[in-house]
Structures are given as C-alpha cells and as structure tokens.
Design a protein around this motif. Sequence first.
Motif, PDB file in Angstrom:
ATOM      1  N   ILE A 141      26.771   8.211   1.532  1.00  9.28           N
ATOM      2  CA  ILE A 141      27.315   9.061   0.652  1.00  9.28           C
ATOM      3  C   ILE A 141      28.277  10.109   1.273  1.00  9.28           C
ATOM      4  O   ILE A 141      28.391  10.490   2.263  1.00  9.28           O
ATOM      5  N   THR A 143      30.926  11.970  -0.747  1.00 10.45           N
ATOM      6  CA  THR A 143      31.427  13.084  -1.452  1.00 10.45           C
ATOM      7  C   THR A 143      30.361  13.904  -1.933  1.00 10.45           C
ATOM      8  O   THR A 143      29.262  13.523  -2.193  1.00 10.45           O
ATOM      9  N   SER A 145      29.944  15.050  -4.927  1.00 11.61           N
ATOM     10  CA  SER A 145      29.694  14.452  -6.280  1.00 11.61           C
ATOM     11  C   SER A 145      28.998  13.216  -6.342  1.00 11.61           C
ATOM     12  O   SER A 145      27.857  12.861  -7.217  1.00 11.61           O
ATOM     13  N   ASP A 146      29.007  12.401  -5.255  1.00  9.39           N
ATOM     14  CA  ASP A 146      28.044  11.294  -4.956  1.00  9.39           C
ATOM     15  C   ASP A 146      26.650  11.535  -4.721  1.00  9.39           C
ATOM     16  O   ASP A 146      25.729  11.069  -5.085  1.00  9.39           O
ATOM     17  N   HIS A 150      23.118  11.134  -6.681  1.00  3.38           N
ATOM     18  CA  HIS A 150      21.828  10.548  -6.155  1.00  3.38           C
ATOM     19  C   HIS A 150      20.601  11.168  -6.085  1.00  3.38           C
ATOM     20  O   HIS A 150      19.690  10.754  -5.798  1.00  3.38           O
TER      21      HIS A 150
END
Length: 151
Positions: A141, A143, A145-146, A150
Amino acid sequence: MTARPLAVDLDAIGDTRPLWNAWLESVRGVLGVDPAALPRDRAAAAEALDAAGAGNWRTLLERFVEDHAPAYLRRDASTSAALRALADVDADLGVFTDAPAELARTALAQLGATRRVSAVETGDAALERLMRTLGPETQVIRTRSDLLVHA
C-alpha cells in the motif's frame, strides 16, 4: 483466518516529507552539507550525510522530529479508522519508508499507529526487507487512498 499481510508506506499514514524538509532547512550551515545538494530519496540522503561526516546528524534529526512532529503530523480520522479496521481483522501490518528510523519512530507514535504495526523497516531497501519479514503474499500500500480502500 488472518487477513493478507500489508506493507504500508509510512507516508500513506501521514506525510513525513514536510517534517524532513523542515529539519534539513534547520541544519543548513550546521552540518557542513548543503541540503539542496542531497538526494530526494531520504535513504540516499542519509548515506550522503554519513559519507560527508556530518557528525551527529541523526541525533539532531531525532531531537528536531520529537519537538516538531506535532506541528507537521496530525492524526486523520479516516486513516486511523482504516488502521483500526485492519487490526480488527488481524491484518499483519508492516510499515516501510526511505526516511531514517529516527523520523519514522516518532512519526508513527505521533500518528497513533505504533501499536497497530507489527514491523517497521526504514532506509535503503526498506520495502524489500519488510517483504522478507511479512512474506511473499504481502500486498503493498503506497497511498492513503489505497489504505482507505483496504479497510
């Protein structure tokens, strides 16, 4: 069953670059190295500082970060909730960063993430070392936003 392990870039939890840049500016003229001449990659910058014989730069960094982290790093409710949700499903969370350990430790504490993280790797090849620790099935991961996706 535990969730897939995640390797999270420290800057996805909180952007540490402004704090690093502020420290570099604070030591301009002190270490005998022009901060503008240092590589952007912080692991390479650390190697350059070591090679230049920049004295106790790690101690100066640690003190600066401890004093200034509250002004540069703020907990974000969405990010904190994502880390909490991942911990609730027993996700094995590791953090990696090109920043020196002195900055990473304090940043994780300031952002309230220390207890949710099982491993931290800093400096050169941090992600590769973390992947060896967490295993080949680890998802990376990079960022915020990522990270939120999750959770």
